[in-house]
Design a protein around this motif. Structure first.
Motif, PDB file in Angstrom:
ATOM      1  N   ALA A  54     -13.521   0.579   0.087  1.00  0.00           N
ATOM      2  CA  ALA A  54     -13.261  -0.714  -0.554  1.00  0.00           C
ATOM      3  C   ALA A  54     -11.764  -0.965  -0.686  1.00  0.00           C
ATOM      4  CB  ALA A  54     -13.933  -0.767  -1.925  1.00  0.00           C
ATOM      5  N   ILE A  55     -11.016   0.049  -1.114  1.00  0.00           N
ATOM      6  CA  ILE A  55      -9.577  -0.103  -1.292  1.00  0.00           C
ATOM      7  C   ILE A  55      -8.892  -0.318   0.053  1.00  0.00           C
ATOM      8  CG2 ILE A  55      -7.466   1.068  -2.026  1.00  0.00           C
ATOM      9  CD1 ILE A  55      -9.164   2.450  -4.199  1.00  0.00           C
ATOM     10  N   ALA A  56      -9.315   0.432   1.069  1.00  0.00           N
ATOM     11  CA  ALA A  56      -8.722   0.289   2.403  1.00  0.00           C
ATOM     12  C   ALA A  56      -8.939  -1.119   2.950  1.00  0.00           C
ATOM     13  CB  ALA A  56      -9.312   1.322   3.354  1.00  0.00           C
ATOM     14  N   VAL A  57     -10.164  -1.622   2.815  1.00  0.00           N
ATOM     15  CA  VAL A  57     -10.466  -2.976   3.295  1.00  0.00           C
ATOM     16  C   VAL A  57      -9.686  -4.014   2.489  1.00  0.00           C
ATOM     17  CG1 VAL A  57     -12.276  -4.734   3.441  1.00  0.00           C
ATOM     18  CG2 VAL A  57     -12.720  -2.409   4.244  1.00  0.00           C
ATOM     19  N   SER A  58      -9.554  -3.787   1.190  1.00  0.00           N
ATOM     20  CA  SER A  58      -8.800  -4.717   0.352  1.00  0.00           C
ATOM     21  C   SER A  58      -7.337  -4.788   0.778  1.00  0.00           C
ATOM     22  CB  SER A  58      -8.893  -4.295  -1.119  1.00  0.00           C
ATOM     23  OG  SER A  58      -8.222  -5.219  -1.946  1.00  0.00           O
ATOM     24  N   ILE A  59      -6.779  -3.637   1.132  1.00  0.00           N
ATOM     25  CA  ILE A  59      -5.382  -3.614   1.593  1.00  0.00           C
ATOM     26  C   ILE A  59      -5.234  -4.377   2.907  1.00  0.00           C
ATOM     27  CG2 ILE A  59      -3.557  -2.104   2.475  1.00  0.00           C
ATOM     28  CD1 ILE A  59      -4.488   0.004   0.441  1.00  0.00           C
ATOM     29  N   VAL A  60      -6.174  -4.152   3.828  1.00  0.00           N
ATOM     30  CA  VAL A  60      -6.128  -4.850   5.118  1.00  0.00           C
ATOM     31  C   VAL A  60      -6.278  -6.361   4.918  1.00  0.00           C
ATOM     32  CG1 VAL A  60      -7.312  -5.194   7.324  1.00  0.00           C
ATOM     33  CG2 VAL A  60      -6.975  -2.879   6.421  1.00  0.00           C
ATOM     34  N   VAL A  61      -7.237  -6.762   4.088  1.00  0.00           N
ATOM     35  CA  VAL A  61      -7.452  -8.184   3.813  1.00  0.00           C
ATOM     36  C   VAL A  61      -6.206  -8.803   3.185  1.00  0.00           C
ATOM     37  CG1 VAL A  61      -8.722  -9.817   2.365  1.00  0.00           C
ATOM     38  CG2 VAL A  61      -9.955  -8.056   3.628  1.00  0.00           C
ATOM     39  N   GLY A  62      -5.600  -8.058   2.241  1.00  0.00           N
ATOM     40  CA  GLY A  62      -4.380  -8.554   1.596  1.00  0.00           C
ATOM     41  C   GLY A  62      -3.244  -8.723   2.584  1.00  0.00           C
ATOM     42  N   ALA A  63      -3.106  -7.774   3.493  1.00  0.00           N
ATOM     43  CA  ALA A  63      -2.041  -7.859   4.500  1.00  0.00           C
ATOM     44  C   ALA A  63      -2.247  -9.066   5.416  1.00  0.00           C
ATOM     45  CB  ALA A  63      -2.002  -6.574   5.324  1.00  0.00           C
ATOM     46  N   VAL A  64      -3.495  -9.310   5.797  1.00  0.00           N
ATOM     47  CA  VAL A  64      -3.795 -10.468   6.653  1.00  0.00           C
ATOM     48  C   VAL A  64      -3.489 -11.768   5.917  1.00  0.00           C
ATOM     49  CG1 VAL A  64      -5.635 -11.723   7.833  1.00  0.00           C
ATOM     50  CG2 VAL A  64      -5.517  -9.235   8.015  1.00  0.00           C
ATOM     51  N   ARG A  65      -3.881 -11.830   4.644  1.00  0.00           N
ATOM     52  CA  ARG A  65      -3.622 -13.046   3.862  1.00  0.00           C
ATOM     53  C   ARG A  65      -2.126 -13.293   3.702  1.00  0.00           C
ATOM     54  NH1 ARG A  65      -7.315 -12.908  -1.443  1.00  0.00           N
ATOM     55  NH2 ARG A  65      -6.233 -14.903  -1.766  1.00  0.00           N
ATOM     56  N   LEU A  66      -1.360 -12.235   3.486  1.00  0.00           N
ATOM     57  CA  LEU A  66       0.090 -12.392   3.352  1.00  0.00           C
ATOM     58  C   LEU A  66       0.704 -12.866   4.660  1.00  0.00           C
ATOM     59  CD1 LEU A  66       1.071  -9.254   1.212  1.00  0.00           C
ATOM     60  CD2 LEU A  66       1.128 -11.659   0.494  1.00  0.00           C
ATOM     61  N   SER A  67       0.201 -12.332   5.777  1.00  0.00           N
ATOM     62  CA  SER A  67       0.736 -12.738   7.083  1.00  0.00           C
ATOM     63  C   SER A  67       0.436 -14.196   7.391  1.00  0.00           C
ATOM     64  CB  SER A  67       0.154 -11.846   8.188  1.00  0.00           C
ATOM     65  OG  SER A  67      -1.225 -12.094   8.364  1.00  0.00           O
ATOM     66  N   ARG A  68      -0.597 -14.734   6.730  1.00  0.00           N
ATOM     67  CA  ARG A  68      -0.962 -16.141   6.937  1.00  0.00           C
ATOM     68  C   ARG A  68      -0.371 -17.050   5.870  1.00  0.00           C
ATOM     69  NH1 ARG A  68      -7.435 -15.431   8.390  1.00  0.00           N
ATOM     70  NH2 ARG A  68      -7.131 -14.422  10.427  1.00  0.00           N
ATOM     71  N   LEU A  76      -2.206  -9.328  -4.946  1.00  0.00           N
ATOM     72  CA  LEU A  76      -2.057  -8.206  -5.877  1.00  0.00           C
ATOM     73  C   LEU A  76      -3.175  -8.187  -6.912  1.00  0.00           C
ATOM     74  CD1 LEU A  76      -0.364  -5.814  -6.820  1.00  0.00           C
ATOM     75  CD2 LEU A  76       0.998  -7.404  -8.204  1.00  0.00           C
ATOM     76  N   VAL A  77      -3.547  -9.357  -7.416  1.00  0.00           N
ATOM     77  CA  VAL A  77      -4.636  -9.438  -8.397  1.00  0.00           C
ATOM     78  C   VAL A  77      -5.946  -8.952  -7.778  1.00  0.00           C
ATOM     79  CG1 VAL A  77      -6.073 -11.031  -9.727  1.00  0.00           C
ATOM     80  CG2 VAL A  77      -3.587 -11.260  -9.778  1.00  0.00           C
ATOM     81  N   SER A  78      -6.211  -9.380  -6.543  1.00  0.00           N
ATOM     82  CA  SER A  78      -7.442  -8.966  -5.860  1.00  0.00           C
ATOM     83  C   SER A  78      -7.475  -7.453  -5.637  1.00  0.00           C
ATOM     84  CB  SER A  78      -7.572  -9.688  -4.518  1.00  0.00           C
ATOM     85  OG  SER A  78      -7.657 -11.084  -4.702  1.00  0.00           O
ATOM     86  N   LEU A  79      -6.358  -6.900  -5.185  1.00  0.00           N
ATOM     87  CA  LEU A  79      -6.281  -5.467  -4.939  1.00  0.00           C
ATOM     88  C   LEU A  79      -6.439  -4.688  -6.241  1.00  0.00           C
ATOM     89  CD1 LEU A  79      -5.775  -3.071  -3.085  1.00  0.00           C
ATOM     90  CD2 LEU A  79      -3.308  -3.441  -3.369  1.00  0.00           C
ATOM     91  N   THR A  80      -5.817  -5.174  -7.299  1.00  0.00           N
ATOM     92  CA  THR A  80      -5.913  -4.508  -8.603  1.00  0.00           C
ATOM     93  C   THR A  80      -7.351  -4.482  -9.099  1.00  0.00           C
ATOM     94  OG1 THR A  80      -3.657  -5.198  -9.180  1.00  0.00           O
ATOM     95  CG2 THR A  80      -5.113  -4.541 -10.992  1.00  0.00           C
ATOM     96  N   ALA A  81      -8.075  -5.599  -8.910  1.00  0.00           N
ATOM     97  CA  ALA A  81      -9.466  -5.670  -9.351  1.00  0.00           C
ATOM     98  C   ALA A  81     -10.332  -4.670  -8.586  1.00  0.00           C
ATOM     99  CB  ALA A  81     -10.000  -7.094  -9.157  1.00  0.00           C
ATOM    100  N   VAL A  82     -10.082  -4.536  -7.282  1.00  0.00           N
ATOM    101  CA  VAL A  82     -10.854  -3.582  -6.471  1.00  0.00           C
ATOM    102  C   VAL A  82     -10.560  -2.150  -6.910  1.00  0.00           C
ATOM    103  CG1 VAL A  82     -11.167  -2.640  -4.145  1.00  0.00           C
ATOM    104  CG2 VAL A  82     -11.032  -5.115  -4.481  1.00  0.00           C
ATOM    105  N   ILE A  83      -9.278  -1.841  -7.117  1.00  0.00           N
ATOM    106  CA  ILE A  83      -8.903  -0.489  -7.548  1.00  0.00           C
ATOM    107  C   ILE A  83      -9.504  -0.178  -8.917  1.00  0.00           C
ATOM    108  CG2 ILE A  83      -6.960   0.979  -8.235  1.00  0.00           C
ATOM    109  CD1 ILE A  83      -5.296  -0.427  -6.099  1.00  0.00           C
ATOM    110  N   ALA A  84      -9.450  -1.166  -9.832  1.00  0.00           N
ATOM    111  CA  ALA A  84     -10.007  -0.964 -11.167  1.00  0.00           C
ATOM    112  C   ALA A  84     -11.511  -0.705 -11.090  1.00  0.00           C
ATOM    113  CB  ALA A  84      -9.718  -2.178 -12.044  1.00  0.00           C
TER     114      ALA A  84
END
Length: 224
Positions: A54-68, A76-84
């Protein structure tokens, strides 16, 4: 003979779906929970592997969103929620607890949206008014205030549906069903909510009302 002036066409009413959008974000948010369930299943119900997926996919999704051009804060909020969620599941040893934050956040959202309607500050109006650059001017228009209040109840219903479904599945420990519900109640439910609340909004406004963007500034009425 002089040509009579051609009347200007009335401005088209704003579409709520166009203003709110949100499909990409809702779809992206459903990927880490799906990865958690998949990782949990293929590793013989290992919460640690599910959390890592879940964390790995969240990081990849976050990176794609930032690139777009996505906002770093939202990522960061999304990643934090997944980690929590992952940490909670690891701490309790219950895979279903990965979805506990999602359940609680919908409880809070339902309560906040309900309170906003009762206090005559419907959150749908706050959000759309901000997007349109109206700030709080829409509250001076009694028709818009009433319409936003009615349409906001559809958003309350959305959160209540999630609370009921997630709550029942979480209580019964149905991890796979929680993953499916997390996806089914993301963009499909959001799209339905936007469509229905937009319909309620239009039906609640008088036929001669200019719509969302052109709120009638009733200078004689103070915001209540």
């Amino acid at each position: 003979m002089t040509d009579s002036p051609v009347p200007e066409p009335a401005p088209a009413r704003e579409s709520l779906a166009t203003l709110l959008g949100g499909r990409a974000g809702a779809v992206d948010a459903s990927l880490p929970p799906a990865a958690f369930v998949l990782g949990w299943l293929v590793t013989d119900r290992s919460i640690a592997w599910g959390a890592a997926a879940a964390i790995a996919v969240s990081i990849v999704v976050g990176a794609v969103r930032l690139s777009r051009g996505g906002k770093a804060r939202a990522v960061l909020v999304s990643l934090t929620a997944v980690i929590a969620g992952a940490l909670i599941a690891l701490y309790t040893g219950r895979a279903e607890d990965f979805f506990l934050i999602q359940l609680l956040s919908n409880v809070v959202s339902a309560l906040v949206w309900t309170a906003s309607i009762v206090l005559r500050w419907p959150l749908l109006g706050v959000v759309v008014g901000t997007l349109l650059g109206q700030r709080t001017r829409w509250r001076r228009d009694p028709a818009l205030l009433r319409a936003y209040s009615r349409a906001s109840w559809i958003w309350v219903l959305q959160y209540v549906i999630r609370v009921i479904v997630f709550g029942v599945l979480w209580w019964s420990g149905a991890v796979v069903a929680l993953g499916v519900a997390r996806t089914a109640l993301s963009w499909p439910l959001v799209a339905l909510t936007i469509a229905v609340s937009g319909w309620v909004l239009r039906k609640s406004l008088p036929a001669d009302h200019p719509g969302l963007r052109l709120a009638a500034d009733s200078e004689g009425e103070s915001a209540r």
